[in-house]
Design an enzyme around this catalytic site. Structure first.
Site, PDB file in Angstrom:
ATOM      1  N   GLY A   1      38.591  64.383   3.721  1.00  0.00           N
ATOM      2  CA  GLY A   1      39.840  64.125   3.191  1.00  0.00           C
ATOM      3  C   GLY A   1      40.381  62.337   3.469  1.00  0.00           C
ATOM      4  O   GLY A   1      39.776  61.886   4.263  1.00  0.00           O
ATOM      5  N   ASP A   2      41.368  62.283   3.095  1.00  0.00           N
ATOM      6  CA  ASP A   2      42.005  60.719   3.232  1.00  0.00           C
ATOM      7  C   ASP A   2      40.862  59.660   2.913  1.00  0.00           C
ATOM      8  O   ASP A   2      41.081  58.489   3.467  1.00  0.00           O
ATOM      9  CB  ASP A   2      42.395  60.782   4.751  1.00  0.00           C
ATOM     10  CG  ASP A   2      43.285  61.755   5.021  1.00  0.00           C
ATOM     11  OD1 ASP A   2      44.416  62.072   4.296  1.00  0.00           O
ATOM     12  OD2 ASP A   2      43.378  62.121   5.969  1.00  0.00           O
TER      13      ASP A   2
ATOM     14  N   THR B   1      51.330  64.496   8.818  1.00  0.00           N
ATOM     15  CA  THR B   1      51.568  64.777  10.182  1.00  0.00           C
ATOM     16  C   THR B   1      51.603  63.450  11.049  1.00  0.00           C
ATOM     17  O   THR B   1      52.117  63.595  12.127  1.00  0.00           O
ATOM     18  CB  THR B   1      50.450  65.707  10.748  1.00  0.00           C
ATOM     19  OG1 THR B   1      49.185  65.137  10.457  1.00  0.00           O
ATOM     20  CG2 THR B   1      50.489  67.065   9.818  1.00  0.00           C
TER      21      THR B   1
ATOM     22  N   ASN C   1      49.623  70.144   2.291  1.00  0.00           N
ATOM     23  CA  ASN C   1      49.007  69.533   3.225  1.00  0.00           C
ATOM     24  C   ASN C   1      48.012  68.282   2.773  1.00  0.00           C
ATOM     25  O   ASN C   1      47.765  67.507   3.608  1.00  0.00           O
ATOM     26  CB  ASN C   1      47.833  70.566   3.577  1.00  0.00           C
ATOM     27  CG  ASN C   1      47.101  71.071   2.469  1.00  0.00           C
ATOM     28  OD1 ASN C   1      47.312  70.901   1.279  1.00  0.00           O
ATOM     29  ND2 ASN C   1      45.806  71.770   2.708  1.00  0.00           N
ATOM     30  N   ALA C   2      48.272  67.928   1.585  1.00  0.00           N
ATOM     31  CA  ALA C   2      47.554  66.814   0.993  1.00  0.00           C
ATOM     32  C   ALA C   2      48.678  65.609   1.296  1.00  0.00           C
ATOM     33  O   ALA C   2      50.114  65.667   1.113  1.00  0.00           O
ATOM     34  CB  ALA C   2      47.275  66.761  -0.350  1.00  0.00           C
ATOM     35  N   GLY C   3      48.157  64.356   1.646  1.00  0.00           N
ATOM     36  CA  GLY C   3      48.963  63.207   1.719  1.00  0.00           C
ATOM     37  C   GLY C   3      48.298  62.135   1.063  1.00  0.00           C
ATOM     38  O   GLY C   3      47.307  61.518   1.255  1.00  0.00           O
ATOM     39  N   HIS C   4      48.637  61.768  -0.691  1.00  0.00           N
ATOM     40  CA  HIS C   4      48.003  60.753  -1.061  1.00  0.00           C
ATOM     41  C   HIS C   4      48.831  59.395  -1.267  1.00  0.00           C
ATOM     42  O   HIS C   4      50.091  59.531  -1.716  1.00  0.00           O
ATOM     43  CB  HIS C   4      47.774  61.269  -2.565  1.00  0.00           C
ATOM     44  CG  HIS C   4      46.700  62.543  -2.430  1.00  0.00           C
ATOM     45  ND1 HIS C   4      46.334  63.008  -3.641  1.00  0.00           N
ATOM     46  CD2 HIS C   4      46.046  63.081  -1.450  1.00  0.00           C
ATOM     47  CE1 HIS C   4      45.645  64.082  -3.228  1.00  0.00           C
ATOM     48  NE2 HIS C   4      45.587  64.181  -1.767  1.00  0.00           N
TER      49      HIS C   4
ATOM     50  N   GLN D   1      42.207  67.146  -0.108  1.00  0.00           N
ATOM     51  CA  GLN D   1      41.425  67.305   0.998  1.00  0.00           C
ATOM     52  C   GLN D   1      39.994  66.959   0.577  1.00  0.00           C
ATOM     53  O   GLN D   1      40.041  65.738  -0.189  1.00  0.00           O
ATOM     54  CB  GLN D   1      41.201  68.805   1.377  1.00  0.00           C
ATOM     55  CG  GLN D   1      42.545  69.358   1.974  1.00  0.00           C
ATOM     56  CD  GLN D   1      43.507  69.803   1.112  1.00  0.00           C
ATOM     57  OE1 GLN D   1      43.248  70.379   0.021  1.00  0.00           O
ATOM     58  NE2 GLN D   1      44.767  69.407   1.338  1.00  0.00           N
TER      59      GLN D   1
ATOM     60  N   THR E   1      39.984  73.742   5.275  1.00  0.00           N
ATOM     61  CA  THR E   1      41.251  74.253   4.604  1.00  0.00           C
ATOM     62  C   THR E   1      41.012  75.468   3.745  1.00  0.00           C
ATOM     63  O   THR E   1      39.771  75.872   3.543  1.00  0.00           O
ATOM     64  CB  THR E   1      41.853  73.030   3.755  1.00  0.00           C
ATOM     65  OG1 THR E   1      43.215  73.342   3.379  1.00  0.00           O
ATOM     66  CG2 THR E   1      41.209  72.950   2.411  1.00  0.00           C
TER      67      THR E   1
ATOM     68  N   LYS F   1      41.763  59.112  -2.292  1.00  0.00           N
ATOM     69  CA  LYS F   1      42.016  59.730  -3.622  1.00  0.00           C
ATOM     70  C   LYS F   1      43.074  59.400  -4.322  1.00  0.00           C
ATOM     71  O   LYS F   1      43.062  59.046  -5.561  1.00  0.00           O
ATOM     72  CB  LYS F   1      41.926  61.279  -3.443  1.00  0.00           C
ATOM     73  CG  LYS F   1      40.610  61.720  -2.725  1.00  0.00           C
ATOM     74  CD  LYS F   1      40.641  63.330  -2.671  1.00  0.00           C
ATOM     75  CE  LYS F   1      41.758  63.737  -1.581  1.00  0.00           C
ATOM     76  NZ  LYS F   1      41.272  63.123  -0.222  1.00  0.00           N
TER      77      LYS F   1
HETATM   78  P1  GDP Z   1      44.001  60.423   0.203  1.00  0.00           P
HETATM   79  O1  GDP Z   1      44.627  61.597   1.025  1.00  0.00           O
HETATM   80  O2  GDP Z   1      42.429  60.702  -0.256  1.00  0.00           O
HETATM   81  O3  GDP Z   1      44.590  60.028  -0.900  1.00  0.00           O
HETATM   82  O4  GDP Z   1      43.963  59.213   1.129  1.00  0.00           O
HETATM   83  P2  GDP Z   1      45.498  58.812   2.020  1.00  0.00           P
HETATM   84  O5  GDP Z   1      46.291  58.132   1.074  1.00  0.00           O
HETATM   85  O6  GDP Z   1      45.788  59.864   3.118  1.00  0.00           O
HETATM   86  O7  GDP Z   1      44.575  57.908   2.975  1.00  0.00           O
HETATM   87  C1  GDP Z   1      43.958  56.499   2.571  1.00  0.00           C
HETATM   88  C2  GDP Z   1      44.630  55.580   3.326  1.00  0.00           C
HETATM   89  O8  GDP Z   1      43.945  54.217   3.072  1.00  0.00           O
HETATM   90  C3  GDP Z   1      45.952  55.256   2.612  1.00  0.00           C
HETATM   91  O9  GDP Z   1      46.904  54.622   3.609  1.00  0.00           O
HETATM   92  C4  GDP Z   1      45.738  53.845   1.516  1.00  0.00           C
HETATM   93  O10 GDP Z   1      46.745  53.113   1.270  1.00  0.00           O
HETATM   94  C5  GDP Z   1      44.794  53.217   2.210  1.00  0.00           C
HETATM   95  N1  GDP Z   1      43.579  52.663   1.585  1.00  0.00           N
HETATM   96  C6  GDP Z   1      43.214  53.235   0.238  1.00  0.00           C
HETATM   97  N2  GDP Z   1      42.189  52.138  -0.163  1.00  0.00           N
HETATM   98  C7  GDP Z   1      41.955  51.231   0.866  1.00  0.00           C
HETATM   99  C8  GDP Z   1      41.252  50.000   0.921  1.00  0.00           C
HETATM  100  O11 GDP Z   1      40.377  49.777  -0.062  1.00  0.00           O
HETATM  101  N3  GDP Z   1      41.350  49.160   2.060  1.00  0.00           N
HETATM  102  C9  GDP Z   1      42.410  49.486   2.909  1.00  0.00           C
HETATM  103  N4  GDP Z   1      42.556  48.814   4.015  1.00  0.00           N
HETATM  104  N5  GDP Z   1      43.163  50.681   2.821  1.00  0.00           N
HETATM  105  C10 GDP Z   1      43.089  51.416   1.787  1.00  0.00           C
HETATM  106  P1  IMO Z   2      44.366  64.684   1.781  1.00  0.00           P
HETATM  107  O1  IMO Z   2      44.399  65.427   0.285  1.00  0.00           O
HETATM  108  C1  IMO Z   2      42.627  65.368   5.671  1.00  0.00           C
HETATM  109  C2  IMO Z   2      42.761  69.360   7.546  1.00  0.00           C
HETATM  110  C3  IMO Z   2      43.809  69.630   8.449  1.00  0.00           C
HETATM  111  C4  IMO Z   2      42.846  70.508   9.232  1.00  0.00           C
HETATM  112  C5  IMO Z   2      42.409  71.559   8.032  1.00  0.00           C
HETATM  113  C6  IMO Z   2      43.149  72.718   7.909  1.00  0.00           C
HETATM  114  O2  IMO Z   2      45.477  63.974   2.193  1.00  0.00           O
HETATM  115  O3  IMO Z   2      42.993  64.281   1.852  1.00  0.00           O
HETATM  116  P2  IMO Z   2      45.314  72.916   6.344  1.00  0.00           P
HETATM  117  O4  IMO Z   2      46.867  72.661   6.918  1.00  0.00           O
HETATM  118  O5  IMO Z   2      44.823  72.702   5.321  1.00  0.00           O
HETATM  119  O6  IMO Z   2      45.063  74.538   6.754  1.00  0.00           O
HETATM  120  O7  IMO Z   2      44.514  72.388   7.542  1.00  0.00           O
HETATM  121  O8  IMO Z   2      42.365  70.661   6.948  1.00  0.00           O
HETATM  122  N1  IMO Z   2      43.555  68.767   6.385  1.00  0.00           N
HETATM  123  C7  IMO Z   2      43.312  67.596   5.785  1.00  0.00           C
HETATM  124  N2  IMO Z   2      42.706  66.503   6.566  1.00  0.00           N
HETATM  125  N3  IMO Z   2      43.157  65.068   4.325  1.00  0.00           N
HETATM  126  C8  IMO Z   2      43.844  66.300   3.954  1.00  0.00           C
HETATM  127  O9  IMO Z   2      44.429  66.168   2.800  1.00  0.00           O
HETATM  128  C9  IMO Z   2      43.918  67.478   4.601  1.00  0.00           C
HETATM  129  N4  IMO Z   2      44.602  68.537   4.374  1.00  0.00           N
HETATM  130  C10 IMO Z   2      44.240  69.421   5.303  1.00  0.00           C
HETATM  131  O10 IMO Z   2      43.902  68.550   9.347  1.00  0.00           O
HETATM  132  O11 IMO Z   2      41.734  69.969  10.095  1.00  0.00           O
HETATM  133 MG    MG Z   3      45.594  61.858   2.635  1.00  0.00          MG
END
Ligand code: GDP
Ligand code: IMO
Ligand code: MG
Length: 424
Positions: free
Chosen positions: A12-13, A300, A38-41, A223, A238, A16
């Site tokens: 995850g993270d 979180t 649970n997702a944060g994009h 995720q 998850t 995406k």
């Molecule tokens: P997601 O859950 O897969 O959509 O990813 P998140 O948004 O939770 O976490 C990715 C983080 O990395 C966010 O704060 C984005 O703004 C940041 N990010 C994405 N691509 C890049 C990159 O190429 N470089 C840097 N420094 N940050 C990035």
């Molecule tokens: P995005 O879409 C990273 C992790 C939680 C925990 C496990 C189960 O932003 O990539 P849950 O609340 O889903 O039952 O938690 O999954 N988790 C994530 N880790 N990115 C996420 O979403 C996540 N969504 C859940 O930290 O380990």
């Molecule tokens: Mg995220």
């Protein structure tokens, strides 16, 4: 690119949200197929940052219809608040389509999520406590409450009462916590239903028709592969299927409609919550990755665990998703390191593993075998063309695609929308 799945290839993270935002310019529909809030994009455009948990990342393009399909679990208050948030930014939330078959996250699911984690003690999963696991549990035990139930108040009340009759026995006796009142919940949720009604539709039919007409459809995973309930590091996962199969099951679009499956992977790797993590760095390098990469959870605020890229895990993701291409993110963060390591194998109990082990007790004890590659040191955040990347950065990209056997199509070099490079 008629129908493309974009999914997380790690824990995850991976970025995406920003990747989907990039492709959404050309898309007619962007579809969330599993998970919930649970997702944060995160999407960054200029100085503006948008964090989305339920609304698909296509919302920024007025020509794109954001669809929340049946495989998701929806906390209606969170969705309504998010719709208000995007409206306050001048975007039109009226375009959002919500499946009538999606399951609802109820207040007792959130409560159960919190008390179950407390009950697990040191074995906790480290969930987001958004009620996701308990909502899917009810779905699979056929005890769930769906979006469509909000439009039949009598049925809705009966379902909430039946569910609470069960939960109110469990909450005090097993988890030593107070029972909950059904009346309040019924009133609150029926009001959400009225507000959400204009968005609700048969999204399976909508997408079928869109694909028939040749529309561009993006499926946005939440995720990541290693958090998949079937293919991830169970039980530290998850409760849904973030893998490519989840996009099929979670939308009602058949597998033959899919043209491309893009795996999003960081140039290193991170994980939030507990569970095995062979390349985790509990040292200064890991701390620097966290600080430079801003590795704190969008949902979180938790500090993410970080480590070197794991090629076994990425090869595994390529296999279980049949990835056609990889989008490598956050390459700029690695500029800080003189040399860069990648895990090419694991060792455990005198054995060497070239493939991601399926036995969790083995994975727990695995020590990574690293290959060390040269770093580049230069700031790459301004690169927009492949030949503007230092040779060592190009070598890193080419090393990964050779090792995984899937071409890397793009790399990102900063969070802002324009900070990316197409790989020829
Ligand atoms: P997601 O859950 O897969 O959509 O990813 P998140 O948004 O939770 O976490 C990715 C983080 O990395 C966010 O704060 C984005 O703004 C940041 N990010 C994405 N691509 C890049 C990159 O190429 N470089 C840097 N420094 N940050 C990035
Ligand atoms: P995005 O879409 C990273 C992790 C939680 C925990 C496990 C189960 O932003 O990539 P849950 O609340 O889903 O039952 O938690 O999954 N988790 C994530 N880790 N990115 C996420 O979403 C996540 N969504 C859940 O930290 O380990
Ligand atoms: Mg995220």
């Amino acid at each position: 690119m008629a129908a493309t799945i974009i999914l997380g290839a790690q824990w995850g993270d991976e970025g995406k949200g920003r990747v989907v935002d990039y492709f959404a310019e050309q898309a007619d529909f962007v579809v969330r197929f599993q998970g919930g809030n649970n997702a944060g994009h995160t999407i960054v455009v200029g100085d503006e940052k948008l964090a989305l948990s339920l609304i698909p990342s296509g919302i920024l393009y007025p020509t794109c219809v954001p669809v929340i399909a049946s495989g998701t679990v929806i906390d209606p208050k969170v969705l309504l608040d998010e719709m208000d948030m995007v409206a306050s930014r001048g975007l039109d939330p009226g375009r959002v389509k919500l499946s009538s078959n999606a399951h609802l996250v109820m207040p007792f699911h959130r409560k159960l999520d919190a008390v179950i984690e407390r009950y697990l003690g040191k074995n906790l999963i480290g969930t987001t406590k958004k009620g996701i696991g308990p909502a899917y549990t009810d779905k699979y035990s056929r005890f769930g409450i769906r979006v469509q139930d909000l439009f039949d108040p009598k049925i809705f009340a009966e379902k909430v009462e039946a569910s609470l009759e069960e939960k109110n026995r469990i909450l005090p006796r097993v988890y030593n916590t107070l029972p909950m009142d059904s009346e309040e919940i019924i009133e609150e949720y029926l009001a959400y239903g009225e507000q959400l009604k204009p968005q609700v539709t048969d999204t399976s039919l909508l997408l079928w028709e869109a694909i028939q007409e040749g529309s561009e459809v993006l499926f946005e995973g939440a995720q990541g592969t290693l958090l998949d309930v079937d293919h991830g590091t169970y039980p530290f996962v998850t409760s849904s299927n973030p893998t490519a199969g989840g996009a099929i099951v979670g939308t009602g679009v058949g597998p033959k409609a899919i043209d491309e499956i893009i795996g999003v992977a960081k140039a290193y790797i991170s994980r939030v919550g507990t569970g095995p993590f062979p390349t985790e760095l509990n040292d200064e390098i890991g701390d620097r990755m966290i600080e430079l990469g801003g590795e704190y959870g969008t949902v979180t605020g938790r500090r993410r665990r970080c480590g070197w890229l794991d090629l076994l895990a990425l090869r595994y993701a390529a296999r279980v998703n049949t990835l056609t291409r990889i989008f490598l993110t956050k390459l700029d963060i690695l500029s800080a390191f003189e040399t860069i390591k990648v895990a090419t194998a694991y060792e455990s109990g005198g054995n060497t593993f070239d493939e991601f082990p399926s036995q969790q007790s083995v994975l727990y004890k695995c020590e990574p075998v690293y290959e060390e590659l040269a770093g580049w040191g230069d700031d790459i955040t301004g690169a927009r063309k492949y030949d503007e990347l230092p040779q060592e950065a190009q070598d890193y990209i080419e090393y990964i695609q050779d090792a995984v056997g899937v071409p890397i199509g793009w790399v990102s070099v900063g969070p802002e929308r324009s900070q990316l490079v197409e790989v020829p």
